[in-house]
Design a protein around this motif. Structure first.
Motif: not given
Length: 282
Positions: A12, A173, A176-178, A181, A184, A209-210
């Motif tokens: 992630f 977040y 490709d967030e799980d 979570r 998502a 944001d990731v």
């Protein structure tokens, strides 16, 4: 051209670090579990892909070999399965493997080692913004293992005159967030018209944001930053506000059931960081 070794490159956070590094004039060696040839093929500055069944249980000789001719190690990999990682005994395996990895990297003469920690390392009982020197008081096996990695490696690399950077991630977040979570779940259920049961949502969090987080980690790694580093926005937002903003995108705010789930009394009411300035390389 600097030579980078990256772990967790398909995860992630690691995926976003890789995307940022791909824009730099660097040579990237990645360590990955399983085959991801198609994914890595899109990055022209990846020089080598090393596969492992388990990064954290490899031999000292293996670690030394993968660390040869490397300038900077960015170690993102760690066990992080939602709902399980906080108290998983696999944290002990990750800690032991990370220490062996670091010792082997030192023997190979690396210039900088970058680790990834968590805001859960801090004492979260005080409702005030967390700077990098805030007291530590980890409560989970995960964060205890991370704190031990930070403390041990800080001293070890200082003794060896190797730069050490420890990036503490707050609440991420995005891409490709799980699916388990929060963000998502909201983005999956709301468009389908499905209700979402939530707590009161009063908790204040530092959301980011990731993609931005990955860029920050890569930039700090390539720059002059050493020591602890907060990967955060520096702004607090309630979980309720976050959920309502997402629900407004779909016009589905009525599907948010606040108070349907009990608040976790052990859940800190306020977790917001103070941003760390990125020090660019001269």
């Amino acid at each position: 051209m600097r030579r980078i070794l990256l772990t967790g490159a398909t995860g992630f956070v690691g995926k976003q670090v890789l995307k940022s590094l791909a824009k730099e004039d660097v040579s990237i060696r990645v360590i990955t579990r399983g085959t991801h040839d198609h994914f890595f093929a899109q990055y022209k500055n990846i020089s080598e892909v090393i596969q492992t069944n388990n990064l954290f249980t490899e031999s000292i000789i293996w670690y030394e070999e993968v660390c040869q001719d490397v300038d900077i190690i960015i170690h993102v990999a760690w066990y992080a399965e939602p709902g399980k990682y906080l108290e998983s005994p696999l944290n002990l395996e990750c800690l032991a493997g990370t220490l062996n990895f670091a010792k082997s990297a030192c023997k190979q003469g690396i210039k900088k080692f970058v680790g990834v920690g968590t805001c859960f390392e801090y004492d979260l009982t005080n409702s005030s913004p967390l700077d990098i020197n805030a007291p530590l008081n980890p409560q989970f096996l995960y964060s205890i293992a991370k704190v031990n990695a930070f403390l041990l490696l800080s001293k070890y690399f200082k003794n060896e005159n190797i730069d050490f950077l420890w990036t503490r991630i707050f609440y991420l977040y995005g891409e490709d967030e799980d699916e388990r979570r929060l963000v998502a779940v909201l983005r999956k259920k709301l468009p389908l018209g499905e209700p979402v049961d939530l707590t009161s949502g009063t908790q204040i969090r530092d959301f980011m944001d990731v993609k931005i987080a990955g860029s920050m980690i890569a930039s700090a790694a390539m720059g002059m930053n050493v020591g602890p580093f907060n990967v955060c926005s520096g702004e607090g937002q309630s979980i309720r506000e976050l959920a309502e903003n997402i629900a407004d995108e779909y016009g589905k705010k009525e599907l948010l059931n606040f108070g349907a789930r009990e608040d976790n009394l052990a859940d800190a009411p306020y977790v917001v960081g103070l941003k760390t300035k990125i020090l660019d390389a001269p």
